[in-house]
Design a protein around this motif. Structure first.
Motif, PDB file in Angstrom:
ATOM      1  N   MET A   1      -3.757  -6.433  -3.849  1.00 19.20           N
ATOM      2  CA  MET A   1      -2.982  -5.197  -3.746  1.00 19.20           C
ATOM      3  C   MET A   1      -1.785  -5.383  -2.819  1.00 19.20           C
ATOM      4  O   MET A   1      -0.688  -4.877  -3.100  1.00 19.20           O
ATOM      5  N   MET A   2      -1.985  -6.095  -1.727  1.00 20.28           N
ATOM      6  CA  MET A   2      -0.854  -6.384  -0.847  1.00 20.28           C
ATOM      7  C   MET A   2       0.187  -7.238  -1.563  1.00 20.28           C
ATOM      8  O   MET A   2       1.400  -7.021  -1.413  1.00 20.28           O
ATOM      9  N   LEU A   3      -0.272  -8.194  -2.355  1.00 16.82           N
ATOM     10  CA  LEU A   3       0.641  -9.030  -3.126  1.00 16.82           C
ATOM     11  C   LEU A   3       1.425  -8.195  -4.132  1.00 16.82           C
ATOM     12  O   LEU A   3       2.624  -8.427  -4.346  1.00 16.82           O
ATOM     13  N   CYS A   4       0.765  -7.219  -4.747  1.00 13.67           N
ATOM     14  CA  CYS A   4       1.456  -6.346  -5.706  1.00 13.67           C
ATOM     15  C   CYS A   4       2.567  -5.549  -5.025  1.00 13.67           C
ATOM     16  O   CYS A   4       3.653  -5.364  -5.586  1.00 13.67           O
ATOM     17  N   VAL A   5       2.291  -5.051  -3.804  1.00 13.26           N
ATOM     18  CA  VAL A   5       3.326  -4.328  -3.062  1.00 13.26           C
ATOM     19  C   VAL A   5       4.491  -5.265  -2.739  1.00 13.26           C
ATOM     20  O   VAL A   5       5.662  -4.881  -2.843  1.00 13.26           O
ATOM     21  N   LEU A   6       4.181  -6.506  -2.377  1.00 11.17           N
ATOM     22  CA  LEU A   6       5.235  -7.485  -2.093  1.00 11.17           C
ATOM     23  C   LEU A   6       6.083  -7.746  -3.333  1.00 11.17           C
ATOM     24  O   LEU A   6       7.322  -7.784  -3.263  1.00 11.17           O
ATOM     25  N   MET A   7       5.429  -7.914  -4.469  1.00 10.69           N
ATOM     26  CA  MET A   7       6.157  -8.155  -5.712  1.00 10.69           C
ATOM     27  C   MET A   7       7.026  -6.957  -6.073  1.00 10.69           C
ATOM     28  O   MET A   7       8.164  -7.112  -6.532  1.00 10.69           O
ATOM     29  N   LEU A   8       6.496  -5.757  -5.858  1.00 14.29           N
ATOM     30  CA  LEU A   8       7.257  -4.548  -6.156  1.00 14.29           C
ATOM     31  C   LEU A   8       8.499  -4.456  -5.274  1.00 14.29           C
ATOM     32  O   LEU A   8       9.593  -4.150  -5.752  1.00 14.29           O
ATOM     33  N   ARG A   9       8.328  -4.749  -3.994  1.00 13.89           N
ATOM     34  CA  ARG A   9       9.448  -4.623  -3.065  1.00 13.89           C
ATOM     35  C   ARG A   9      10.503  -5.698  -3.282  1.00 13.89           C
ATOM     36  O   ARG A   9      11.702  -5.413  -3.226  1.00 13.89           O
ATOM     37  N   THR A  10      10.093  -6.919  -3.512  1.00 13.93           N
ATOM     38  CA  THR A  10      11.076  -7.977  -3.754  1.00 13.93           C
ATOM     39  C   THR A  10      11.723  -7.818  -5.120  1.00 13.93           C
ATOM     40  O   THR A  10      12.866  -8.232  -5.320  1.00 13.93           O
ATOM     41  N   GLY A  11      11.009  -7.219  -6.066  1.00 13.42           N
ATOM     42  CA  GLY A  11      11.572  -6.989  -7.387  1.00 13.42           C
ATOM     43  C   GLY A  11      12.647  -5.946  -7.396  1.00 13.42           C
ATOM     44  O   GLY A  11      13.473  -5.886  -8.309  1.00 13.42           O
TER      45      GLY A  11
END
Length: 297
Positions: free
Chosen positions: A218-228
């Motif tokens: 879930m933390m990785l998903c937030v990271l992907m969302l923010r960098t995307g």
């Protein structure tokens, strides 16, 4: 046997739904949005908690000869990670049915969701689970640091720590606006990585704790969302820090299971690594004046 526990969970759900109603009203959502989200959150949350346990425990590890019951009164046969996924699934469905924006809806849900987690964890004091290792220090063999089992042994009361963590995250995000949900999810997942490791009984595949991995994902998903959402420079440092922190958590879990390293040291390193992962993700948010892919300007 678990009547008091389930009564406390029901009361927690009622209070959380009242908080959700107030939050949605302040955000300007109509009553029908609350009704839809409340019903779906309860139903999908309960279904997710049970389905998650069945998949992670019975299906992956193999059935014992008979099909498990879909319903259970045993709290330890439900998973908080599954309940969270169920509520997350309720968000886009509600947004679709009521034709409202999913982002603001999620931000309005965050405080009520954290309140429910905190109260549900606190309710575990009425059940025989949510414990950690046996307490060896005599001074800590008392409430709220520990809880006694049926044999008189004192165990770490991990559920109190989890309740405090959820309340701490709630206070940290309560007065934030846009992006509150992703920040709440990020901070809660970081704390839960450590709390999940402290639990003596949890869903495990070998030394791998399933819900701990879920928190990292879930933390990785937030990271992907923010960098995307960023155009141009991609914060490679944030990705490197996140990967380093995740590797440190895995190493500490392995050390706890397979080595004689001091447990205090392992948990301290794990806490620092989880905090570093959360800080890396938070730092990856689009900066002021930076082009945002979502708004296009």
């Amino acid at each position: 046997m678990y009547t008091a526990y389930w009564a406390a969970v029901a009361a927690s759900a009622a209070l959380s739904l009242l908080a959700l109603r107030a939050g949605l009203r302040r955000a300007g959502f109509p009553q029908r949005t609350f009704a839809c989200l409340a019903v779906l959150s309860v139903l999908l949350g309960a279904l997710g908690a049970r389905a998650y346990y069945l998949l992670a425990h019975d299906v992956v590890r193999g059935f014992s000869g008979s099909l498990p019951a879909l319903l259970t009164a045993k709290p330890y046969e439900l998973a908080m990670g599954g309940a969270l996924l169920g509520v997350l699934a309720a968000l886009p469905v509600t947004a679709r049915l009521t034709r409202c924006a999913a982002g603001p809806l999620a931000d309005a849900l965050a405080p009520a969701g954290l309140l429910m987690i905190a109260l549900a964890r606190a309710a575990e004091c009425l059940a025989d689970f949510g414990w950690g290792r046996v307490i060896g220090t005599e001074a800590l063999r008392r409430i709220p640091f520990g809880v006694q089992d049926a044999f008189g042994e004192w165990h770490c009361a991990v559920f109190w720590l989890e309740a405090l963590c959820a309340l701490g995250v709630l206070l940290a995000v309560l007065h934030r606006g846009e992006g509150r949900f992703s920040l709440a999810l990020l901070m809660w997942a970081a704390t839960q990585i450590v709390c999940e490791s402290l639990r003596a009984e949890t869903l495990r595949w070998g030394f791998v704790r399933v819900q701990q991995v879920q928190c990292a994902v879930m933390m990785l998903c937030v990271l992907m969302l923010r960098t995307g959402r960023r155009r141009g420079h991609v914060p490679a440092g944030a990705w490197a820090a996140f990967a380093f922190g995740a590797a440190a958590v895995v190493l500490m879990e392995f050390a706890l299971d397979k080595s004689d390293w001091p447990h205090v040291l392992c948990y301290a390193v794990m806490a620092l690594a989880s905090a570093a992962m959360a800080a890396a993700v938070h730092a990856a948010r689009p900066g002021k004046g930076e082009v945002c892919a979502r708004c296009g300007g």
